[in-house]
Write a protein that holds these residues in place. Structure first.
Motif, PDB file in Angstrom:
ATOM      1  N   VAL A 169      -4.840  31.479  36.008  1.00  0.00           N
ATOM      2  CA  VAL A 169      -5.448  31.029  34.755  1.00  0.00           C
ATOM      3  C   VAL A 169      -4.512  30.079  34.015  1.00  0.00           C
ATOM      4  O   VAL A 169      -4.933  29.034  33.506  1.00  0.00           O
ATOM      5  N   SER A 170      -3.217  30.411  33.981  1.00  0.00           N
ATOM      6  CA  SER A 170      -2.271  29.537  33.270  1.00  0.00           C
ATOM      7  C   SER A 170      -2.146  28.189  33.966  1.00  0.00           C
ATOM      8  O   SER A 170      -2.002  27.143  33.310  1.00  0.00           O
ATOM      9  N   GLN A 171      -2.205  28.176  35.295  1.00  0.00           N
ATOM     10  CA  GLN A 171      -2.139  26.910  36.026  1.00  0.00           C
ATOM     11  C   GLN A 171      -3.380  26.059  35.774  1.00  0.00           C
ATOM     12  O   GLN A 171      -3.287  24.838  35.601  1.00  0.00           O
ATOM     13  N   ALA A 172      -4.537  26.701  35.732  1.00  0.00           N
ATOM     14  CA  ALA A 172      -5.767  25.965  35.445  1.00  0.00           C
ATOM     15  C   ALA A 172      -5.744  25.393  34.026  1.00  0.00           C
ATOM     16  O   ALA A 172      -6.146  24.252  33.792  1.00  0.00           O
ATOM     17  N   LYS A 173      -5.254  26.185  33.076  1.00  0.00           N
ATOM     18  CA  LYS A 173      -5.144  25.699  31.700  1.00  0.00           C
ATOM     19  C   LYS A 173      -4.224  24.492  31.607  1.00  0.00           C
ATOM     20  O   LYS A 173      -4.437  23.590  30.790  1.00  0.00           O
ATOM     21  N   ALA A 174      -3.195  24.464  32.459  1.00  0.00           N
ATOM     22  CA  ALA A 174      -2.234  23.365  32.444  1.00  0.00           C
ATOM     23  C   ALA A 174      -2.777  22.095  33.092  1.00  0.00           C
ATOM     24  O   ALA A 174      -2.147  21.043  33.005  1.00  0.00           O
ATOM     25  N   GLY A 175      -3.925  22.203  33.766  1.00  0.00           N
ATOM     26  CA  GLY A 175      -4.526  21.016  34.354  1.00  0.00           C
ATOM     27  C   GLY A 175      -4.668  21.027  35.861  1.00  0.00           C
ATOM     28  O   GLY A 175      -5.175  20.059  36.436  1.00  0.00           O
ATOM     29  N   ALA A 176      -4.218  22.095  36.524  1.00  0.00           N
ATOM     30  CA  ALA A 176      -4.357  22.149  37.977  1.00  0.00           C
ATOM     31  C   ALA A 176      -5.827  22.068  38.365  1.00  0.00           C
ATOM     32  O   ALA A 176      -6.675  22.759  37.799  1.00  0.00           O
ATOM     33  N   ASP A 177      -6.131  21.217  39.349  1.00  0.00           N
ATOM     34  CA  ASP A 177      -7.509  21.036  39.797  1.00  0.00           C
ATOM     35  C   ASP A 177      -7.936  22.103  40.802  1.00  0.00           C
ATOM     36  O   ASP A 177      -9.120  22.428  40.899  1.00  0.00           O
ATOM     37  N   ILE A 178      -6.978  22.604  41.567  1.00  0.00           N
ATOM     38  CA  ILE A 178      -7.253  23.591  42.617  1.00  0.00           C
ATOM     39  C   ILE A 178      -6.186  24.665  42.549  1.00  0.00           C
ATOM     40  O   ILE A 178      -4.994  24.366  42.384  1.00  0.00           O
ATOM     41  N   ILE A 179      -6.597  25.921  42.698  1.00  0.00           N
ATOM     42  CA  ILE A 179      -5.679  27.048  42.737  1.00  0.00           C
ATOM     43  C   ILE A 179      -5.524  27.492  44.188  1.00  0.00           C
ATOM     44  O   ILE A 179      -6.516  27.698  44.893  1.00  0.00           O
ATOM     45  N   ALA A 180      -4.274  27.631  44.639  1.00  0.00           N
ATOM     46  CA  ALA A 180      -4.011  27.951  46.046  1.00  0.00           C
ATOM     47  C   ALA A 180      -3.154  29.207  46.160  1.00  0.00           C
ATOM     48  O   ALA A 180      -1.923  29.123  46.234  1.00  0.00           O
ATOM     49  N   PRO A 181      -3.767  30.394  46.162  1.00  0.00           N
ATOM     50  CA  PRO A 181      -3.005  31.632  46.278  1.00  0.00           C
ATOM     51  C   PRO A 181      -2.468  31.828  47.695  1.00  0.00           C
ATOM     52  O   PRO A 181      -3.198  31.671  48.673  1.00  0.00           O
ATOM     53  N   SER A 182      -1.173  32.165  47.786  1.00  0.00           N
ATOM     54  CA  SER A 182      -0.521  32.212  49.101  1.00  0.00           C
ATOM     55  C   SER A 182       0.174  33.529  49.402  1.00  0.00           C
ATOM     56  O   SER A 182       0.848  33.639  50.420  1.00  0.00           O
ATOM     57  N   GLY A 183      -0.004  34.538  48.544  1.00  0.00           N
ATOM     58  CA  GLY A 183       0.765  35.761  48.707  1.00  0.00           C
ATOM     59  C   GLY A 183       0.230  36.762  49.703  1.00  0.00           C
ATOM     60  O   GLY A 183       0.877  37.776  49.980  1.00  0.00           O
ATOM     61  N   MET A 184      -0.979  36.536  50.235  1.00  0.00           N
ATOM     62  CA  MET A 184      -1.597  37.433  51.224  1.00  0.00           C
ATOM     63  C   MET A 184      -1.773  38.858  50.708  1.00  0.00           C
ATOM     64  O   MET A 184      -1.663  39.820  51.463  1.00  0.00           O
ATOM     65  N   MET A 185      -2.076  39.000  49.417  1.00  0.00           N
ATOM     66  CA  MET A 185      -2.444  40.312  48.893  1.00  0.00           C
ATOM     67  C   MET A 185      -3.918  40.589  49.195  1.00  0.00           C
ATOM     68  O   MET A 185      -4.756  39.680  49.120  1.00  0.00           O
ATOM     69  N   ASP A 186      -4.244  41.818  49.517  1.00  0.00           N
ATOM     70  CA  ASP A 186      -5.643  42.184  49.711  1.00  0.00           C
ATOM     71  C   ASP A 186      -6.396  42.003  48.396  1.00  0.00           C
ATOM     72  O   ASP A 186      -5.957  42.486  47.346  1.00  0.00           O
ATOM     73  N   GLY A 187      -7.519  41.305  48.441  1.00  0.00           N
ATOM     74  CA  GLY A 187      -8.346  41.121  47.254  1.00  0.00           C
ATOM     75  C   GLY A 187      -7.880  40.032  46.318  1.00  0.00           C
ATOM     76  O   GLY A 187      -8.415  39.912  45.206  1.00  0.00           O
ATOM     77  N   PHE A 188      -6.926  39.203  46.726  1.00  0.00           N
ATOM     78  CA  PHE A 188      -6.385  38.237  45.760  1.00  0.00           C
ATOM     79  C   PHE A 188      -7.377  37.134  45.405  1.00  0.00           C
ATOM     80  O   PHE A 188      -7.401  36.654  44.273  1.00  0.00           O
ATOM     81  N   VAL A 189      -8.241  36.744  46.328  1.00  0.00           N
ATOM     82  CA  VAL A 189      -9.233  35.727  46.005  1.00  0.00           C
ATOM     83  C   VAL A 189     -10.225  36.261  44.974  1.00  0.00           C
ATOM     84  O   VAL A 189     -10.550  35.581  43.985  1.00  0.00           O
TER      85      VAL A 189
END
Length: 327
Positions: free
Chosen positions: A155-175
């Motif tokens: 959310v903080s990255q999107a507020k800062a202007g990021a166009d795409i969020i790319a989660p990379s931690g491989m946590m179950d349910g992170f998407v």
């Protein structure tokens, strides 16, 4: 059967070969990774990755302008904070380094697509991708509490202007967690590029120098995938699609082109391949020693990723590849 069938007939001239070429690598396929650090006028070369730098925000903006002028449509931002803690505060704070870099780039080059790497390992003192049990020295991350951190970070990255969020931690349910967080914050149109099949790979070594994110103990095998597994990658992909992923990533790329192909076969979503640091550094080392033709081997490798099914390629070779493709 020979002599009736002669495949060489279609290889006679350059234009004929071009007409029947099955896969085409273009600058539109490329995403360029950048490493943001605090300070001003900082451009510190990563020893194990010749030509790759840790850059302060002002230098990130300069790079972003060059990338855009080369026709590369997107960058992905990684951050190295000035301090680390168990809550990974630098990852989700509104004044975090990725947030600052994203805002500055979007102001300077509004049409450049900014992807934010949404992970925590660069921001924790122990170098793992989330919360650990108190006293734990194995690196086993607590899954569900970590989801809340990832949600805040996205959310903080999107507020800062990021166009795409790319989660990379491989946590179950992170998407699912990130999609929920983005939607609740009003970012329903912000896509998620999930690192859906991310392996516990030895090819990441130079990246950990660049991002200063090496684990201080244990390893990441309790959350990143076993390199021996293929079917598991398809399961991870199917789960991420069900949770709302808009794009999918396979990482690394070079030794996992079979996985890229298998993922592409089961989904209509765009598939990205991450041409990771170790792959880059091996080519650079060989080229600097005069053992290989860098241009030819890079373009051949990137084209192979396309042939295996990749729609997008994250690569540290992106700027050079863009120039070579133009020439």
């Amino acid at each position: 059967m020979f002599p009736i069938q002669r495949p060489r007939r279609l290889r006679q001239t350059a234009n004929l070969r071009r007409m029947v070429q099955e896969n085409l690598l273009t600058v539109n396929d490329l995403i360029y990774p950048l490493f943001a650090v605090p300070g001003t006028s900082v451009a510190k070369e990563v020893t194990s990755m010749p030509g790759v730098y840790q850059l302060s925000v002002d230098k990130i903006v300069e790079e972003a302008k060059e990338v855009y002028d080369l026709g590369i449509p997107s960058i992905i931002l990684f951050g190295i904070p000035d301090s680390k803690d168990d809550d990974a505060t630098g990852a989700w704070h509104d004044c975090g380094i990725v947030q600052k870099a994203a805002s500055a780039v979007k102001e300077a080059v509004p049409d450049l697509v900014v992807i934010a790497d949404t992970c925590l390992c660069e921001y924790t003192g122990h170098g793992h991708c989330g919360y650990l049990e108190v006293g734990d020295l194995t690196g086993r991350v607590l899954n569900d509490p970590t989801l809340e951190l990832l949600k805040k970070t996205a959310v903080s990255q999107a507020k800062a202007g990021a166009d795409i969020i790319a989660p990379s931690g491989m946590m179950d349910g992170f998407v699912q967690a990130i999609r929920q967080g983005l939607d609740e914050a009003g970012f329903q149109d912000t896509p998620i590029l999930s690192y859906a099949a991310k392996y516990a790979s030895a090819y990441y070594g130079p990246f950990r120098d660049a991002a200063e994110s090496a684990p201080q103990f244990g390893d990441r095998r309790t959350y990143q995938m076993d390199p021996a597994n293929g079917r598991e990658a398809l399961k991870e992909v199917e789960l991420d699609i069900a949770e709302g992923a808009d794009m999918l990533m396979v990482k690394p790329a070079l030794a996992y082109m079979d996985i890229i192909w298998r993922v592409k076969e089961i989904t209509q979503l765009p598939v990205a391949a991450y041409n990771v640091s170790g792959e880059y550094s091996m080519v650079k080392a060989a080229a600097l020693n005069g053992w290989v033709d860098e241009q030819k081997i890079v373009l051949e490798t990137l084209t192979a990723f396309k042939r295996s099914g990749a729609d997008l390629i994250l690569t540290y070779h992106a700027k050079d590849a863009a120039r070579w493709l133009k020439d």
